[in-house]
Motif scaffolding. Sequence first.
Motif, PDB file in Angstrom:
ATOM      1  N   HIS A  38      -4.188  24.017  24.450  1.00  0.00           N
ATOM      2  CA  HIS A  38      -4.188  23.398  23.041  1.00  0.00           C
ATOM      3  C   HIS A  38      -2.556  23.577  22.433  1.00  0.00           C
ATOM      4  CE1 HIS A  38      -8.542  22.588  22.976  1.00  0.00           C
ATOM      5  NE2 HIS A  38      -8.775  23.724  22.873  1.00  0.00           N
ATOM      6  N   TYR A  39      -2.030  24.757  23.115  1.00  0.00           N
ATOM      7  CA  TYR A  39      -0.953  25.089  22.768  1.00  0.00           C
ATOM      8  C   TYR A  39       0.521  24.225  23.836  1.00  0.00           C
ATOM      9  CZ  TYR A  39      -3.014  28.127  19.410  1.00  0.00           C
ATOM     10  OH  TYR A  39      -3.549  28.572  18.591  1.00  0.00           O
ATOM     11  N   LEU A  40       0.020  23.608  24.721  1.00  0.00           N
ATOM     12  CA  LEU A  40       1.105  22.927  25.428  1.00  0.00           C
ATOM     13  C   LEU A  40       1.464  21.728  25.102  1.00  0.00           C
ATOM     14  CD1 LEU A  40      -0.439  23.962  29.100  1.00  0.00           C
ATOM     15  CD2 LEU A  40       1.875  24.027  28.312  1.00  0.00           C
ATOM     16  N   ASP A  41       2.473  21.420  25.106  1.00  0.00           N
ATOM     17  CA  ASP A  41       3.178  20.281  24.702  1.00  0.00           C
ATOM     18  C   ASP A  41       3.384  19.403  25.832  1.00  0.00           C
ATOM     19  OD1 ASP A  41       4.396  17.984  23.605  1.00  0.00           O
ATOM     20  OD2 ASP A  41       5.680  18.900  22.290  1.00  0.00           O
ATOM     21  N   TYR A  42       2.675  18.364  26.370  1.00  0.00           N
ATOM     22  CA  TYR A  42       2.869  17.784  27.672  1.00  0.00           C
ATOM     23  C   TYR A  42       3.992  16.644  27.487  1.00  0.00           C
ATOM     24  CZ  TYR A  42      -1.456  19.660  29.045  1.00  0.00           C
ATOM     25  OH  TYR A  42      -2.256  20.729  29.357  1.00  0.00           O
TER      26      TYR A  42
ATOM     27  N   GLY B 276     -14.784  19.852  26.099  1.00  0.00           N
ATOM     28  CA  GLY B 276     -14.117  19.675  24.796  1.00  0.00           C
ATOM     29  C   GLY B 276     -13.029  19.710  24.684  1.00  0.00           C
ATOM     30  N   GLY B 277     -12.160  19.488  25.293  1.00  0.00           N
ATOM     31  CA  GLY B 277     -10.620  19.400  25.206  1.00  0.00           C
ATOM     32  C   GLY B 277     -10.219  17.750  24.895  1.00  0.00           C
ATOM     33  N   HIS B 278      -8.930  17.406  24.841  1.00  0.00           N
ATOM     34  CA  HIS B 278      -8.439  16.333  24.867  1.00  0.00           C
ATOM     35  C   HIS B 278      -7.331  16.161  25.622  1.00  0.00           C
ATOM     36  CE1 HIS B 278      -5.846  17.331  21.887  1.00  0.00           C
ATOM     37  NE2 HIS B 278      -5.131  16.333  22.037  1.00  0.00           N
ATOM     38  N   PHE B 279      -7.046  14.835  26.224  1.00  0.00           N
ATOM     39  CA  PHE B 279      -5.937  14.659  27.042  1.00  0.00           C
ATOM     40  C   PHE B 279      -4.649  14.228  26.228  1.00  0.00           C
ATOM     41  CE2 PHE B 279      -3.199  12.190  29.685  1.00  0.00           C
ATOM     42  CZ  PHE B 279      -3.251  12.988  30.924  1.00  0.00           C
ATOM     43  N   GLN B 280      -3.589  14.790  26.330  1.00  0.00           N
ATOM     44  CA  GLN B 280      -2.494  14.233  25.826  1.00  0.00           C
ATOM     45  C   GLN B 280      -1.563  13.356  26.379  1.00  0.00           C
ATOM     46  OE1 GLN B 280      -0.044  17.880  24.342  1.00  0.00           O
ATOM     47  NE2 GLN B 280       1.579  16.374  23.698  1.00  0.00           N
ATOM     48  N   PRO B 281      -1.645  12.017  25.762  1.00  0.00           N
ATOM     49  CA  PRO B 281      -0.845  11.082  26.504  1.00  0.00           C
ATOM     50  C   PRO B 281       0.593  11.149  26.772  1.00  0.00           C
ATOM     51  CG  PRO B 281      -2.248  10.094  24.842  1.00  0.00           C
ATOM     52  CD  PRO B 281      -2.296  11.643  24.521  1.00  0.00           C
ATOM     53  N   VAL B 282       1.356  10.688  27.498  1.00  0.00           N
ATOM     54  CA  VAL B 282       2.870  10.937  27.479  1.00  0.00           C
ATOM     55  C   VAL B 282       3.546   9.621  27.895  1.00  0.00           C
ATOM     56  CG1 VAL B 282       2.913  13.322  28.619  1.00  0.00           C
ATOM     57  CG2 VAL B 282       2.848  11.395  30.028  1.00  0.00           C
ATOM     58  N   ASP B 283       4.879   9.843  27.326  1.00  0.00           N
ATOM     59  CA  ASP B 283       5.709   8.519  27.683  1.00  0.00           C
ATOM     60  C   ASP B 283       6.383   8.804  28.632  1.00  0.00           C
ATOM     61  OD1 ASP B 283       4.462   7.721  25.163  1.00  0.00           O
ATOM     62  OD2 ASP B 283       6.334   8.099  23.758  1.00  0.00           O
ATOM     63  N   ILE B 284       7.054   8.086  29.691  1.00  0.00           N
ATOM     64  CA  ILE B 284       7.968   8.123  30.499  1.00  0.00           C
ATOM     65  C   ILE B 284       8.409   6.854  30.841  1.00  0.00           C
ATOM     66  CG2 ILE B 284       6.119   7.947  32.705  1.00  0.00           C
ATOM     67  CD1 ILE B 284       8.021  10.131  33.978  1.00  0.00           C
TER      68      ILE B 284
ATOM     69  N   PHE C  42      -2.094   7.881  30.269  1.00  0.00           N
ATOM     70  CA  PHE C  42      -3.062   8.699  30.531  1.00  0.00           C
ATOM     71  C   PHE C  42      -3.593   8.626  31.805  1.00  0.00           C
ATOM     72  CE2 PHE C  42      -6.944   6.535  29.334  1.00  0.00           C
ATOM     73  CZ  PHE C  42      -6.484   5.464  28.885  1.00  0.00           C
ATOM     74  N   ASN C  43      -4.465   9.671  32.257  1.00  0.00           N
ATOM     75  CA  ASN C  43      -5.211   9.644  33.327  1.00  0.00           C
ATOM     76  C   ASN C  43      -6.613  10.018  32.986  1.00  0.00           C
ATOM     77  OD1 ASN C  43      -6.550  10.784  35.625  1.00  0.00           O
ATOM     78  ND2 ASN C  43      -4.645  11.045  36.559  1.00  0.00           N
ATOM     79  N   PRO C  44      -7.461   8.668  33.354  1.00  0.00           N
ATOM     80  CA  PRO C  44      -8.838   8.760  32.899  1.00  0.00           C
ATOM     81  C   PRO C  44      -9.673   9.598  33.552  1.00  0.00           C
ATOM     82  CG  PRO C  44      -8.163   6.506  33.378  1.00  0.00           C
ATOM     83  CD  PRO C  44      -7.021   7.551  33.881  1.00  0.00           C
ATOM     84  N   LEU C  45      -9.292  10.011  34.585  1.00  0.00           N
ATOM     85  CA  LEU C  45     -10.315  11.343  35.491  1.00  0.00           C
ATOM     86  C   LEU C  45     -10.105  12.465  34.930  1.00  0.00           C
ATOM     87  CD1 LEU C  45     -11.982  12.221  37.676  1.00  0.00           C
ATOM     88  CD2 LEU C  45     -10.142  12.135  39.201  1.00  0.00           C
ATOM     89  N   VAL C  46      -8.690  13.014  34.541  1.00  0.00           N
ATOM     90  CA  VAL C  46      -8.608  14.251  33.889  1.00  0.00           C
ATOM     91  C   VAL C  46      -8.860  14.298  32.468  1.00  0.00           C
ATOM     92  CG1 VAL C  46      -6.753  15.844  33.470  1.00  0.00           C
ATOM     93  CG2 VAL C  46      -6.420  14.516  35.383  1.00  0.00           C
TER      94      VAL C  46
END
Lengths: 489, 336
Positions: free
Chosen positions: A436-440, A270-278, A258-262
């Motif tokens: 909210h509908y985007l899958d990162y 009020g949103g949340h960051f969706q972590p990714v695997d790569i 995850f990106n702490p700044l974003v």
Amino acid sequence: MFGNWLVDQQNRIPDMLQLKNAIEELESLRFIIESLPLQSAPSRRYVLALNWMTEPETITLELSQVASSLQFLEANEPLLSDIRSNLAQIKDIKGTLRNIKTGSTPDDIELFELKHFWLLADNIQYLLSGVEIKLINLPELEPVMRILDPEGSRIPTYYICDRYDEELAQLRKSCYNAHQLGNYNLEEQLREAALQREEVVRQHIGDQLHANYDSLRQAMDQLVRLDILLAKAILFRQWGFTNPELSEKEITDYQGLFNPLVKKSLEDKGGHFQPVDISFGHNPTIITGANMAGKTVLLRTVALSQFLVQFGFFVPATKAIISLVDHVMLSVGDKQSELQGLSSFGAEMVRINEIIQTIRSGKRVLALIDEPGRTTNPTEGLAIVKSIVELFEAKRVPGLITTHYNGIDFSCKKLRVKGFSGVPLPENISIRDLIHYLDYNLTDDTCESQPHEALRIAGILGVDNELLELAHQYVLEQERIKNHQIKSN
Amino acid sequence: MPFTSDILNYGSLSIVGVEKNTGKTECLNYIIRRLRDKGISIALTSIGVDGETCDQVTGTRKPEIEIFKPMLFVTSESHYRQRRFLAEILDVSGRTTALGRLITARALESGKVMLSGPSDTISLKKLIAELKTLGVKITLVDGALSRKSIGSPAITDAMILTTGAAWSANIPTLVRKTTFICDLIALPSINPDLRDRLLPVHSIHSIDEKGMVTNLQINSLFGIDQKEVDLFHHGYTLFVPGAVTDKLLNHLKVLKEASRIKLIVRDFTKIFASPEVYTQFIQRGGTIEVLIKTKLIALCINPSAPNGTVLNSERLREALKEKINLPVWDVRKLAG
């Protein structure tokens, strides 16, 4: 003009990197450094001067120290605020230390600063004395303490007291007596003599401190180190950073990156960051995906983590295996070069050339290139992407390259950000809710067809209906032609 | 002994001269001696570099203020190094002045020192609070009335003003001018809530009847008479962070709304208008209030001027006492 540009840029290939240079390149790195809860005044200066590390042994050692600091936090919570409040009182006395090193005579103000500092060191040493985990190595404090506090008062005030010198004490006493007797001429003579004697005493103190310079220096370095280690540990615990494993197989693998700044800016709204695997090796990987799907953020975050680990920090992920490189080089639209008068295409080409020249010089480069060739015509743009991939494959460059170009027959690994695919969007969705509908998450890209989400997103953004309808017709027409070609082949 | 028992009610006191050679130093030295005799723990500092001289340029003037053991004093590094008496450093501040960092020290013997303290009001206020934590009962501030200074002595709890023949050789004139300054010091302060909201403000604001504060988006009232600005759109109370000049008051006093206008200024030192224009503005019904107010507790006079003028001390004292209901002391009679 353009040719000159490229020649000039040859000199911009980075060599010895300090953290203060790296934060200029990456805003999210600056954010993390500025969030470190440092206490002492000189700590920030020390942090900015941290060196980029490429040796696995030194990085492992530093990371294990940070891990110890986290254990220290857990085990010594009650001590922490005492230690940190002592650290917070440490002032930056580099000027005074420099004077002691050169052997010049210190004045009372410098001696006060040193005594103040030494008493803090003494306090901290006392606080650490019962602690099992050894984070730092302080010198023996007593010799210098005897120089700065001959009376053993342990009070943070300073003057050249009588205890330093019998002759000085006598002169002061006589001066006082002369004053009491009203003999002002004699008083003045004795005062002058006392002031001169004081200076002799100061020189002597200066000599003694000069002889103990290494201890002074070591104490400052070690206390600042303690401050930095604790600040790292506090930040990493709070933000859920992980201790990365260094890869021996040239594989980098992040889980829950995850990106702490974003993340923070999303959470503020009020949103949340969706972590990714790569995961990627020492070869290029193509990343495709819809607009707004976070491809650029992904590149920046991979760059961020690589910087962090090689400056001795934990990384923002739940699990990480990282392959070390000599340089992290990012091309994401360089505003600086554009300001210098280059077009966006020109600036991009200059940057890509820098990356390639660094690779040619034999360095291991983590190359992160955002949509190369996006600002020129699709034919040449696509050609540029293909060439970069080919070159990176030949040189075994670990690289992430994002693109929108369709149906490229790459032999390399291809990933796609899932985006909106498969998720039905409600009618009249607002741009705010869109994320909210985007899958990162990333998925292996089969290259069969590129997701056509640009028009859909433009629609949600409220772009003119007629324009969108026209664009949609063109897409259908192109697909008809394509299908026809396939059939006739 | 005059006015020392009154002083003990205050945590900080500034001694301010309306002009050079009005006896500020003698007054300060007198107070220091009296407080020492009573065993009161005191600290001494000043606003900026000694307000009324430019000795930081020439460096020739001798220090004048007497320090006794175990007084605390605060001065710059550079002046600290110049002292010739023994003192113990208690703190080296991060705040710097033109002459370096500020040193807080305790005198271990008596001597004289040049004073240079914080140059702005907020730093001075912080310093006074810090000195209190070191056990200081009262902080004395060598103050100045200066257009150049950004620090104001009004931040201290109480004030003593020194005046004398050096300002005017004519008793009625001197009384009139001195009374004017006393009137300004006595200007009422606004309510604490509004004060706290206006303290950090640095541009001209309007305050309406409900206490709403609106930025008027004008940086300066300089040349206000030339501008087409609706100053009173939100109400007739204006906060003026900078100087209140004759020009401004002349402009305001002739407006038909003059009687409804209330100006709020930081403190009395920001009013640079002449007594005549100020009086006309007040007579037209205008009012002025301050954010920071100090209490004037006494006047100190020096009837002699360096040019040889010597005024009749008793007549001057009486004339001032009649106008200003405060103790008035002759500095020469304090010296002994």
